[in-house]
Structure formats: structure tokens, C-alpha cells
Design a protein around this motif. Structure first.
Motif, PDB file in Angstrom:
ATOM      1  N   LEU A   1       9.795   4.995  34.887  1.00  0.00           N
ATOM      2  CA  LEU A   1      10.056   5.715  36.133  1.00  0.00           C
ATOM      3  C   LEU A   1      11.518   6.088  36.228  1.00  0.00           C
ATOM      4  CD1 LEU A   1       8.184   3.396  38.668  1.00  0.00           C
ATOM      5  CD2 LEU A   1       7.255   5.321  37.345  1.00  0.00           C
ATOM      6  N   ASP A   2      11.768   7.244  36.784  1.00  0.00           N
ATOM      7  CA  ASP A   2      13.140   7.637  37.080  1.00  0.00           C
ATOM      8  C   ASP A   2      13.329   7.514  38.579  1.00  0.00           C
ATOM      9  OD1 ASP A   2      15.650   8.738  37.232  1.00  0.00           O
ATOM     10  OD2 ASP A   2      14.842  10.791  37.362  1.00  0.00           O
ATOM     11  N   LEU A   3      14.067   6.485  39.023  1.00  0.00           N
ATOM     12  CA  LEU A   3      14.314   6.236  40.439  1.00  0.00           C
ATOM     13  C   LEU A   3      15.817   6.342  40.670  1.00  0.00           C
ATOM     14  CD1 LEU A   3      12.019   3.089  40.690  1.00  0.00           C
ATOM     15  CD2 LEU A   3      11.409   5.424  41.327  1.00  0.00           C
ATOM     16  N   PRO A   4      16.301   7.465  41.214  1.00  0.00           N
ATOM     17  CA  PRO A   4      17.747   7.715  41.290  1.00  0.00           C
ATOM     18  C   PRO A   4      18.526   6.611  41.988  1.00  0.00           C
ATOM     19  CG  PRO A   4      16.496   9.652  41.955  1.00  0.00           C
ATOM     20  CD  PRO A   4      15.519   8.561  41.760  1.00  0.00           C
ATOM     21  N   GLU A   5      17.898   5.917  42.948  1.00  0.00           N
ATOM     22  CA  GLU A   5      18.645   4.903  43.682  1.00  0.00           C
ATOM     23  C   GLU A   5      18.825   3.620  42.883  1.00  0.00           C
ATOM     24  OE1 GLU A   5      17.601   6.088  48.264  1.00  0.00           O
ATOM     25  OE2 GLU A   5      16.179   4.901  47.122  1.00  0.00           O
ATOM     26  N   LEU A   6      18.006   3.455  41.852  1.00  0.00           N
ATOM     27  CA  LEU A   6      18.184   2.327  40.949  1.00  0.00           C
ATOM     28  C   LEU A   6      18.763   2.888  39.653  1.00  0.00           C
ATOM     29  CD1 LEU A   6      14.760   0.501  41.466  1.00  0.00           C
ATOM     30  CD2 LEU A   6      17.012  -0.327  42.177  1.00  0.00           C
ATOM     31  N   GLY A   7      19.811   2.293  39.145  1.00  0.00           N
ATOM     32  CA  GLY A   7      20.434   2.836  37.950  1.00  0.00           C
ATOM     33  C   GLY A   7      19.501   2.733  36.747  1.00  0.00           C
ATOM     34  N   GLY A   8      19.322   3.809  35.977  1.00  0.00           N
ATOM     35  CA  GLY A   8      18.563   3.773  34.736  1.00  0.00           C
ATOM     36  C   GLY A   8      17.068   3.765  34.934  1.00  0.00           C
ATOM     37  N   PRO A   9      16.292   3.940  33.881  1.00  0.00           N
ATOM     38  CA  PRO A   9      14.833   3.976  33.960  1.00  0.00           C
ATOM     39  C   PRO A   9      14.252   2.603  34.273  1.00  0.00           C
ATOM     40  CG  PRO A   9      15.564   4.135  31.684  1.00  0.00           C
ATOM     41  CD  PRO A   9      16.799   4.123  32.527  1.00  0.00           C
ATOM     42  N   VAL A  10      13.138   2.592  34.972  1.00  0.00           N
ATOM     43  CA  VAL A  10      12.462   1.352  35.349  1.00  0.00           C
ATOM     44  C   VAL A  10      11.090   1.357  34.721  1.00  0.00           C
ATOM     45  CG1 VAL A  10      11.562  -0.017  37.263  1.00  0.00           C
ATOM     46  CG2 VAL A  10      13.711   1.244  37.540  1.00  0.00           C
ATOM     47  N   ARG A  11      10.720   0.240  34.079  1.00  0.00           N
ATOM     48  CA  ARG A  11       9.406   0.155  33.447  1.00  0.00           C
ATOM     49  C   ARG A  11       8.467  -0.671  34.305  1.00  0.00           C
ATOM     50  NH1 ARG A  11       9.306   1.466  28.102  1.00  0.00           N
ATOM     51  NH2 ARG A  11      11.292   2.303  27.364  1.00  0.00           N
ATOM     52  N   VAL A  12       7.276  -0.157  34.537  1.00  0.00           N
ATOM     53  CA  VAL A  12       6.257  -0.919  35.274  1.00  0.00           C
ATOM     54  C   VAL A  12       4.952  -0.801  34.517  1.00  0.00           C
ATOM     55  CG1 VAL A  12       7.309  -0.623  37.549  1.00  0.00           C
ATOM     56  CG2 VAL A  12       5.663   1.068  36.730  1.00  0.00           C
ATOM     57  N   PRO A  13       4.023  -1.793  34.727  1.00  0.00           N
ATOM     58  CA  PRO A  13       2.709  -1.695  34.078  1.00  0.00           C
ATOM     59  C   PRO A  13       1.989  -0.446  34.568  1.00  0.00           C
ATOM     60  CG  PRO A  13       3.045  -3.863  35.093  1.00  0.00           C
ATOM     61  CD  PRO A  13       4.155  -3.000  35.547  1.00  0.00           C
ATOM     62  N   ALA A  14       1.292   0.251  33.668  1.00  0.00           N
ATOM     63  CA  ALA A  14       0.570   1.455  34.053  1.00  0.00           C
ATOM     64  C   ALA A  14      -0.559   1.092  35.002  1.00  0.00           C
ATOM     65  CB  ALA A  14       0.016   2.146  32.817  1.00  0.00           C
ATOM     66  N   SER A  15      -0.773   1.922  35.998  1.00  0.00           N
ATOM     67  CA  SER A  15      -1.877   1.668  36.923  1.00  0.00           C
ATOM     68  C   SER A  15      -2.428   3.005  37.368  1.00  0.00           C
ATOM     69  CB  SER A  15      -1.397   0.854  38.126  1.00  0.00           C
ATOM     70  OG  SER A  15      -0.447   1.586  38.842  1.00  0.00           O
ATOM     71  N   GLY A  16      -3.742   3.115  37.293  1.00  0.00           N
ATOM     72  CA  GLY A  16      -4.417   4.323  37.761  1.00  0.00           C
ATOM     73  C   GLY A  16      -4.054   5.527  36.913  1.00  0.00           C
ATOM     74  N   ALA A  17      -4.415   6.671  37.428  1.00  0.00           N
ATOM     75  CA  ALA A  17      -4.189   7.908  36.694  1.00  0.00           C
ATOM     76  C   ALA A  17      -2.919   8.563  37.194  1.00  0.00           C
ATOM     77  CB  ALA A  17      -5.370   8.853  36.875  1.00  0.00           C
ATOM     78  N   VAL A  18      -1.842   8.332  36.481  1.00  0.00           N
ATOM     79  CA  VAL A  18      -0.599   9.025  36.792  1.00  0.00           C
ATOM     80  C   VAL A  18      -0.151   9.774  35.547  1.00  0.00           C
ATOM     81  CG1 VAL A  18       0.397   7.739  38.724  1.00  0.00           C
ATOM     82  CG2 VAL A  18       0.536   6.819  36.411  1.00  0.00           C
ATOM     83  N   SER A  19       0.489  10.886  35.756  1.00  0.00           N
ATOM     84  CA  SER A  19       0.950  11.671  34.618  1.00  0.00           C
ATOM     85  C   SER A  19       2.452  11.880  34.734  1.00  0.00           C
ATOM     86  CB  SER A  19       0.218  13.020  34.594  1.00  0.00           C
ATOM     87  OG  SER A  19       0.313  13.607  35.871  1.00  0.00           O
ATOM     88  N   ALA A  20       3.045  12.207  33.640  1.00  0.00           N
ATOM     89  CA  ALA A  20       4.489  12.413  33.608  1.00  0.00           C
ATOM     90  C   ALA A  20       4.884  13.508  34.590  1.00  0.00           C
ATOM     91  CB  ALA A  20       4.934  12.763  32.195  1.00  0.00           C
ATOM     92  N   GLY A  21       6.002  13.307  35.257  1.00  0.00           N
ATOM     93  CA  GLY A  21       6.512  14.313  36.183  1.00  0.00           C
ATOM     94  C   GLY A  21       6.028  14.137  37.604  1.00  0.00           C
TER      95      GLY A  21
END
Lengths: 278, 363, 302
Positions: free
Chosen positions: B258-278
Motif C-alpha cells: 500500500l502507498d499511504l502518504p501519511e506513513l513513510g514508505g510502502p506498507v505491506r498487509v495480508p491480501a484480503s478480498g478482491a482488490v486490484s492495483a491502483g
């Protein structure tokens, strides 16, 4: 709520107000025991005017007629006023509600000469058109009194119904009562003090009415106010003072009784009450 | 649909008041014997829904089924459902015992049976000693017990409680939550509670439905809804939460980046449900799930440096406002007994979280 | 709602509705009708509007009664004088009633209930008797004049009875409770902390009254004024018993046209014009009552 207290200023106004309201009646009561025929000159204590009043068939008959009309008019007005109060307070919007509300409010302020004249013209015209009412008298006075007393009862009943928690009737229905039963076993008992108040108000209004009764009455049906009015038109009379005293005493006793009953009920409630903390 | 277990079922219920849609196509299932809470802020339609179940209002559309029977057309006095009103609606001209017996009298039960059942239910709520009092002579808590007794006396198939604690003061409210739930469980009646108080719903209910603007947002046991909110609304309504807006950068096998601007750098989380890039998403972190430390945790835990903005001592817990490098403030709760309870304004610390504690909300 | 419930509702609304239509509204139709007729010496003492003349039905309505009323200065004066007397009495009533209502509303319980009862009590005794009481007080040989004479304040009895002054006293006296009650109701609801807050913010007492107490009791004042003004305008008993021969009030004129002159059409026209005059204040009263008692729109809670 901040503490309420009497200030010298407010005590002064209470004194002025109640002196103005009660001194005239006090004088009336006092001089009803005057020996003299001249009402305003004191000539010693006597109850002769009460005896004279008792002998006056015309006044006694008129009083009985007035009482009879007032009893019947108050009862009918309480019935009609209760129905009207329910309709106004509970039925929301219905066709004709505006007109209904206006016909309830208007009699409260309508000058009596207009009400009296209009009812008389109705009775005369109806007698011409449909042959009813054949004679004017106790019946037409009763109809007139029911009409304007209904408005007063309606206002009292609708006001009390408006204050009631609508959940009370819903709770009764929720517990298995039909809407009619819910009204009869929950709303009506809670409403009963308001009904009694409405009945009493209607009773005194009917007993007191001169102008409307003068218009709609017929030969032979003279209510007490009509007889009293024709007498006082000619000036003050000690007999009327005696009659006034009886009326004042009766009303005062009734009021004190009502106050005492209300006080006793409140005291009984307080006696059983516990501090609110559980 | 789990027809075998559902006891009360609402199907497509709609209610409008003029222009306002109070209840908007609600489907709901309540199981036999459970305490079910309808939770939401005022005006969300929960009371309307309760009144529809009781029969006090008729919905524009939809059906109400109780134990498989359609009761939509039944008037309130014919439904095997009893309600405790928010104002209690105790009949002021009747004694406690007469209030409780009112419903039984409507069923024209024999006198002895009415007396026996009245006694039993007054005993149950510990009000037998005050049976001859009038409601005006009772305290708020006592009135509530009588109201409960009255609605239990008919042994309804379904008990409805409309904001049962609203008329009580704070102290009493906390006590009565447990006691009320205990009584209800003891008589094993299926019960629906309407409340705006999340604590009340979480303490008393087996399951709850979160309502918003006439719709049911999420249904489930309180702990599940708290731990796994399905929307920003659920996350924010039930307890405090830190929400971080952003988007999905990449899908990498079992993980999302995930790209979360308020947290520095990319954040990794376990995949859940149907999400696509972007896709825009939101990451929810509960304040008590944040791990606070004076030194940065292991690199794998992706620690974030924070500066203590202020601290509120709540007794059992300390509530921190912490400022991230991005300037964003986050809430964190630590036990009052922890050695981290004494951080002061301006001190630097580190936060991190377990990946399973981060909830991904895709909306 | 069941069919039975609907029928019950219709019955509950219909019975009083029908009664009032028949005995309150319909009468006015006849008043209008007869005000358009001509007086004649017969039973009933007015002509029919629709008469058969030479084998044809002929419409015989006339506006002559109204033209007569508007052209005769006596009637015009009576209308104006009624309005003046009613307006001034209302004002005097207000000036006496407001402080009284305030003192009652600020009194501690249970004294407050006793005071309230004492205000209402006189209106439960006979109206006629209360007017009559002032005949004894104000007469040239009355209690007041005897008192003034014995104190040496006057040399000869003051002419008090049969004057406009006596009419004012009579109206204020008999209508006072109707002014006190609504004002009391609005004052007792008033949160006194508002006054304290204003005093705390430095407002002097008169300013507190003018900018807080008076605006918040406006509804009560308006209701009280209308409850006094409207019936007082058409008052008959008080000007008849306490007023002089030259005290012109329209209620008295109507009574005399009807009972003394037996001119029913003119009396009807007087009534219609009086009603027209009072229509605006009555409408005001109706709107005020409706606003006061409007059932609070039940908000769909939860």
C-alpha cells in the motif's frame, strides 16, 4: 430551578390585586346581613333578606331551572368536548380540521350578543322551515349552552391529551389491548380529572349565562340570571345581596373542597415516595 | 439465508416519513434466544425499525416474519411481541402489580394465574416488595424494573427494548446493563435492544447490527464488528480508530503493498478480498493495537518515529496524541501500569503494529 | 387501521363537528340572510328574501340596513366608542395583571397554587353578581361615596355610577383573571436563570425586563389582551348596568335594536359589522392558540 421568593414589591402587588378582586365581594357579603332596606346604610345585623329570598317563588323557580339546564348542558358539553378534544389532539390532519379548530376557538371569544342573536335567528328560521323547535325555552337554552360550553371542555381535554405520553396508549396496545380498550382502560382514567374540571367549568358557565339565554329563551323560561338582571336593572336590592352571598359561599366551599382533595392526593403520593436513589 | 436458525426475519423493509427515508430496504435476521442490538446514532432509523417489529408503525414495503410466520399485517395487540418503551410508559393510575398484570388481563387469564405470574415476574426483577406503589413513587431504576417486568409478564416470543438506559443516570446505567442482560438470559427470551450507546450494545448483545441513514451497515458479534469493521463508518462508530488514506501500489502474491502518504514508505498487509492495483483504500489501526516503544522495533515491523504531542491519563490507560514525521496525529492507548505510561510532551518514541491488527477497508 | 377503527374515528369527529356546524356556523348564515331583509310587523318580524310577486319568484335582498348603519352617526360612534373602551380597558387590565402574574409566578409553592386559585375563584362566581357589586360601591349613595364623605374628602357625592369610568372599572374587574392566567402561564415557564444571567452580565433590572422577560412572555400577553379585548368590544351587561345613557357601546345598541325596537334586520346587520370588526383579532387569537397547542411533530427517533 432557582429558588422562588417573595419580595416586598411582589407582596405589594399581590395585596393590591387581591384587594381589588375581593373587597367588592366582601362588601356585598357583609351588607347582605344588613337590617335596612337601604342597601348601603348599615342598620344592624339581620338575616331577614335570606328569609325573603326563600319566600321568593320566582327566584327559587328560576334557580331550579338554571340548575337543571346547567347539569344537563355540562354533561352533554363534556361528552361532545371529549370527543372533539380526542379528534383535535389525536387524529392529526383530517379534512375540515381547520374549520373544526376555528369552530372550537371562536366561541371562547365571541361576544355573547352575537352568539345569542345568531342562535335565536337559527331557531326562528328552523321553526319556520322544518317546524322545529316548536317553542323556545329550556330546550333552546340547553342547546345554546351545550354549544359554547363544548368549546371550553374541548380546550381543556385537548390540552391534557397533548401533554400525555403517546407511548402510554401504545404500551397498552403492545400488551394486547385493542385501540378502543387501550383508550378506555388507560387514557380515559388519566383524563378523568380534566373531564371533571371541564364539567365544572361548563356547569358554572351555563349557570352564569345571561345574554345568550335572554335571546334564545321563550315565554315562561326565565333562568336565574334573567330574573336577577331584571331586578338589578332597577338598582341594588338587599335580596340580591343575599343571593350573591349564597353563590359566593357555595363556589368558595367547592373550591376549598377541590383544593383539599388535590392536596390530600398529593400528600398521599409523597408519603409513599422514596428518595429517588435506588 | 440461514432459515433454520433465524427466528425474526425482516425482508426489504422500507419506511418513509414525508421526504425522509427512515428505514431503507432493511434485511435482518435475529436468532432464537439471542440478545440483538440495533446500534446507531439518533435518526438512523433504529427506533422506526423497532416500532415496525412491534406493529406500532406499518412499513411502506417489506415483510416481518416471526418464527416463519408473516406477522406484517397483525396489529400490535395481536403480536406475540412486547416492548419496553424508552419513557417506560408505566400507567400512572395503576399500581406496580396492576401495571404488570395489565397484559395478562387482556388475555382474560384466570385470576389465580394472573396473580401467580405477576408475583413470579415481580420476584424476577426484585420488585415484589413495592407491588402496591404507584409509578410516581418509584425511582428511575425501579421504574425500569417494573417496565421490564410488565413486558416480560406475557412471556413474549420476542422482547423489544427501546433505549432501555436512556432515562437512568450514568452510574446506574453501567450496573443495569449487566443486570438487565442477566435477567433476559435467565428467561431465555429473544430480545432486540435499540441503543445509540456502543458500550451498552457491546456489553449486552450477542450480536449487533450497525445502522446508518436507514440502512444496516454491518452485522455480527460485537467483538467481530470491532475487530473487523467492513467500512470506515463501522470502524469509526465502534471505538476509536486511526484511518490512513491511500491506494494499492501492487499485489504481490499473498500480500498487498500500500502507498499511504501519511506513513513513510510502502506498507505491506495480508491480501484480503478482491482488490486490484491502483484502487483507493484505507488502513484502520486501533489505538490500543499500536505498539509503543522508546527504541525502534525490528526493521521487519516497519517502525514509525513519533513525537509525543500530549498525554491524557484515564486511570487504567494513558491516551497519547502522537505526531508522525508526516505531521499526521495518531491516537495510541497504553496500559496505565506500563513503563511507557510516563512519556512527556516532546519526547521521541516509536510505534509499530502486527500486520493482522491492521484492517484494510476498500470503499 | 381497521374498518372499525375508521368508522370509530368518523363517529368521534363527526358528532361534535355536526353539532358545531348546526348550532355554531349555520346560525351565521341566517344572521347574514336576515340582515339583508326588511323589518315588518309580523311573526317573524322580517321579510322573506325570496318572495312570490305577480306569480314570479323575486329576489328581495337589500343592503339598506348596512347603508343605514353606515350613514347614521350614532352607530358609527357606537362602534368607535366600543373599540376605544375595549382597548383602554385591555390596557388597564394588562397594567394591573402583569405585575400580579409576575408576583404569582415568582411565589414559592404551595402559596403559588393558592394565589392562582384566588385569581380564578371570582370568575367562577356569577359574572352578573360581580358587575352588580360595583353598583353598590359606585352609586351616589354607594359605599365609596359614603366613605369619601365621612372622611371629608368631598362635600357632595361624586357622580361615579352611570359613567364611562364605571364601565372601565367593571370591565377591568370582571376580565382581570382572563388577563392574569395566560401571562402567568408564560411567566411560570420562563427560566429565571436567563434573568440571572442577564443581571450577571451587567444588565440593569429594567433592561432585563425589556429585553428578556417581556419578549419571552409575549405570547401570554397577546393571548390575554385578545381574551379581554374581543369580548369587551361586544360587552352588553357592563355598559347596561354601570354605564350612563350616553355610554354608547355596540353590544348595547344591538340589544336595544333587537329587544326594544324589535328591528331584527338592523340588529343582524349590527352583528355582522361587529363580527367583521372583530374578525382580525379573532383570527390572531386562533393562530396564536393553534401555534400554542400544535401537537409536536413526532420525530422519527432512533
Amino acid at each position: 430551578m432557582t429558588a422562588r421568593r417573595s419580595t416586598p414589591w411582589s407582596r405589594m402587588w399581590l395585596a393590591i390585586g387581591f384587594a381589588f378582586l375581593y373587597l367588592p365581594m366582601l362588601v356585598l357579603v357583609l351588607y347582605s346581613f344588613n337590617e335596612s332596606r337601604l342597601v348601603t346604610v348599615w342598620a344592624g345585623f339581620s338575616t331577614r333578606w335570606y328569609a325573603a329570598l326563600w319566600q321568593d317563588r320566582q327566584i327559587i323557580d328560576a334557580a331550579l331551572l338554571s340548575l337543571r339546564i346547567a347539569l344537563l348542558a355540562a354533561s352533554a358539553a363534556t361528552l361532545l368536548g371529549t370527543l372533539a378534544g380526542i379528534a383535535l389532539a389525536r387524529f392529526g390532519r383530517f379534512p375540515g380540521r381547520g374549520l373544526f379548530g376555528a369552530m372550537i376557538t371562536a366561541p371562547l371569544v365571541m361576544p355573547e350578543v352575537i352568539t345569542g342573536l345568531s342562535l335565536l335567528l337559527l331557531f326562528v328560521s328552523l321553526a319556520q322551515l322544518v317546524g322545529w323547535p316548536e317553542h323556545r325555552g329550556a330546550l333552546t337554552i340547553w342547546i345554546a349552552h351545550v354549544t359554547f360550553c363544548t368549546a371550553y371542555v374541548t380546550v381543556i381535554v385537548a390540552g391534557r391529551l397533548g401533554e400525555l405520553d403517546p407511548a402510554l396508549e401504545e404500551a397498552a396496545q403492545d400488551l394486547g389491548a385493542t385501540p378502543l380498550r387501550a383508550f378506555l382502560s388507560v387514557t380515559l382514567p388519566i383524563l378523568s380529572p380534566a373531564l371533571l374540571a371541564g364539567w365544572l367549568l361548563a356547569f358554572t358557565l351555563s349557570l352564569d349565562d345571561l345574554v345568550i339565554a335572554s335571546f334564545v329563551t321563550g315565554p315562561g323560561a326565565s333562568t336565574l340570571p334573567i330574573v336577577v338582571f331584571s331586578s338589578v336593572r332597577l338598582g341594588v336590592s338587599p335580596k340580591i345581596n343575599a343571593l350573591a352571598t349564597i353563590l359566593i359561599v357555595a363556589v368558595t366551599l367547592a373550591a376549598v373542597l377541590a383544593l383539599w382533595l388535590a392536596g390530600r392526593q398529593a400528600a398521599r403520593r409523597r408519603a409513599g415516595a422514596m428518595p429517588a436513589a435506588m | 439465508m440461514n432459515g433454520a436458525r433465524s427466528f425474526l426475519e425482516l425482508r426489504g423493509v422500507v419506511q418513509r416519513f414525508g421526504e425522509v427515508v427512515a428505514v431503507d430496504h432493511v434485511d435482518l435476521e435475529v436468532r432464537r434466544g439471542e440478545i440483538f442490538a440495533l446500534l446507531g446514532s439518533s435518526g438512523c432509523g433504529k427506533t422506526s425499525l423497532l416500532r415496525i417489529i412491534a406493529g406500532l408503525e406499518s412499513p411502506e414495503a417489506g415483510r416481518v416474519l416471526l418464527a416463519g410466520r408473516d406477522i406484517s399485517a397483525l396489529p400490535p395487540h395481536r403480536r406475540p411481541v412486547n416492548m419496553m418503551f424508552q419513557s417506560y410508559a408505566l400507567f400512572p393510575h395503576m399500581t406496580v402489580a396492576q401495571n404488570v398484570a395489565f397484559g395478562l388481563r387482556q388475555d382474560r387469564l384466570p385470576k389465580a394465574e394472573i396473580a401467580e405470574r405477576t408475583d413470579r415476574v415481580l420476584e424476577l426483577v426484585q420488585m415484589a416488595g413495592l407491588r402496591d406503589r404507584r409509578p410516581a413513587q418509584l425511582s428511575g431504576g425501579q421504574q425500569q424494573r417494573v417496565a421490564l417486568a410488565r413486558s416480560l409478564a406475557k412471556e413474549p416470543q420476542l422482547l423489544l427494548l427501546d433505549e432501555p438506559m436512556a432515562a437512568l443516570d450514568r452510574q446506574l446505567r453501567a450496573e443495569m446493563q449487566y443486570e438487565l442482560a442477566e435477567i433476559i438470559r435467565r428467561v431465555r427470551v429473544t430480545c432486540i435492544i435499540v441503543t445509540h450507546d456502543q458500550e451498552e450494545a457491546m456489553v449486552m448483545a450477542d450480536r449487533l447490527a450497525l445502522m446508518h441513514a436507514g440502512r444496516v451497515v454491518q452485522t455480527g458479534p460485537p467483538a467481530d464488528v470491532y475487530a473487523r469493521p467492513n467500512s470506515r463508518f463501522s470502524a469509526a462508530f465502534l471505538g476509536r480508530v486511526n484511518l490512513f488514506e491511500g491506494r494499492v501500489q501492487a499485489v504481490a502474491g499473498e500480500e498487498l503493498v500500500l502507498d499511504l502518504p501519511e506513513l513513510g514508505g510502502p506498507v505491506r498487509v495480508p491480501a484480503s478480498g478482491a482488490v486490484s492495483a491502483g484502487q483507493p483504500v484505507c488502513l484502520a489501526l486501533r489505538p490500543e493495537r499500536l505498539r509503543l516503544s522508546r527504541e525502534p522495533a525490528a526493521e521487519a515491523d516497519r517502525p514509525e518515529r513519533v513525537v509525543v504531542e500530549d498525554a491524557g491519563f484515564l486511570g487504567s490507560q494513558v491516551h497519547y496524541h502522537l505526531r508522525l514525521d508526516s505531521g499526521r496525529l495518531v491516537d495510541a492507548l497504553v496500559p496505565g501500569s506500563s513503563e511507557l505510561a510516563g512519556l512527556e510532551h516532546g519526547e521521541t518514541a516509536w510505534i509499530s503494529w502486527a500486520p493482522r491488527d491492521a484492517v484494510l477497508l476498500a470503499e | 387501521m381497521t374498518a372499525f377503527g375508521r368508522r370509530l374515528r368518523l363517529l368521534i369527529t363527526g358528532i361534535p363537528f355536526a353539532w358545531l356546524l348546526l348550532f355554531f356556523l349555520l346560525p351565521f348564515v341566517f344572521v347574514v340572510k336576515i340582515s339583508l331583509a326588511e323589518a315588518q310587523i309580523a311573526i317573524p318580524p322580517y321579510t322573506a328574501l325570496l318572495a312570490r310577486v305577480d306569480g314570479h319568484w323575486q329576489w328581495q335582498a337589500t343592503l339598506e340596513n348596512y347603508a343605514f348603519l353606515l350613514s347614521d352617526r350614532l352607530y358609527l360612534l357606537a362602534y368607535l366608542n366600543s373599540l376605544k373602551i375595549a382597548a383602554l380597558s385591555t390596557l388597564f387590565c394588562l397594567l394591573l395583571a402583569y405585575p400580579l402574574a409576575w408576583a404569582i409566578a415568582r411565589a414559592p409553592q404551595p402559596a403559588r397554587n393558592v394565589y392562582l386559585l384566588l385569581v380564578v375563584l371570582p370568575s367562577w362566581t356569577s359574572f352578573l353578581i360581580r358587575v352588580y357589586a360595583w353598583m353598590g360601591i359606585l352609586g351616589s349613595n354607594g359605599y365609596l361615596n359614603r366613605l369619601l364623605l365621612s372622611l371629608g374628602l368631598v362635600d357632595s357625592p361624586l357622580p361615579l355610577l352611570r359613567t364611562d369610568f364605571a364601565v372601565y372599572v367593571g370591565i377591568v374587574y370582571t376580565y382581570l383573571p382572563f388577563m392574569v392566567l395566560p401571562i402567568y402561564t408564560s411567566l411560570v415557564r420562563l427560566d429565571y436563570r436567563l434573568v440571572e444571567a442577564a443581571r450577571d452580565l451587567g444588565a440593569p433590572a429594567w433592561r432585563c425586563f425589556a429585553s428578556i422577560v417581556l419578549p419571552l412572555s409575549r405570547a401570554g400577553v397577546l393571548a390575554g389582551c385578545l381574551l379581554v379585548f374581543i369580548p369587551a368590544t361586544g360587552e352588553f351587561v357592563i355598559p347596561e348596568l354601570l354605564g350612563g345613557a350616553d355610554t354608547l357601546m355596540i353590544g348595547k345598541v344591538l340589544w336595544q335594536e333587537f329587544f326594544n325596537n324589535r328591528d331584527w334586520p338592523v340588529a343582524s346587520a349590527v352583528a355582522i359589522l361587529l363580527l367583521a370588526l372583530l374578525l382580525l383579532p379573532m383570527l390572531l387569537y386562533y393562530r396564536q392558540q393553534a401555534a400554542d397547542s400544535a401537537p409536536g411533530r413526532t420525530v422519527a427517533g432512533g
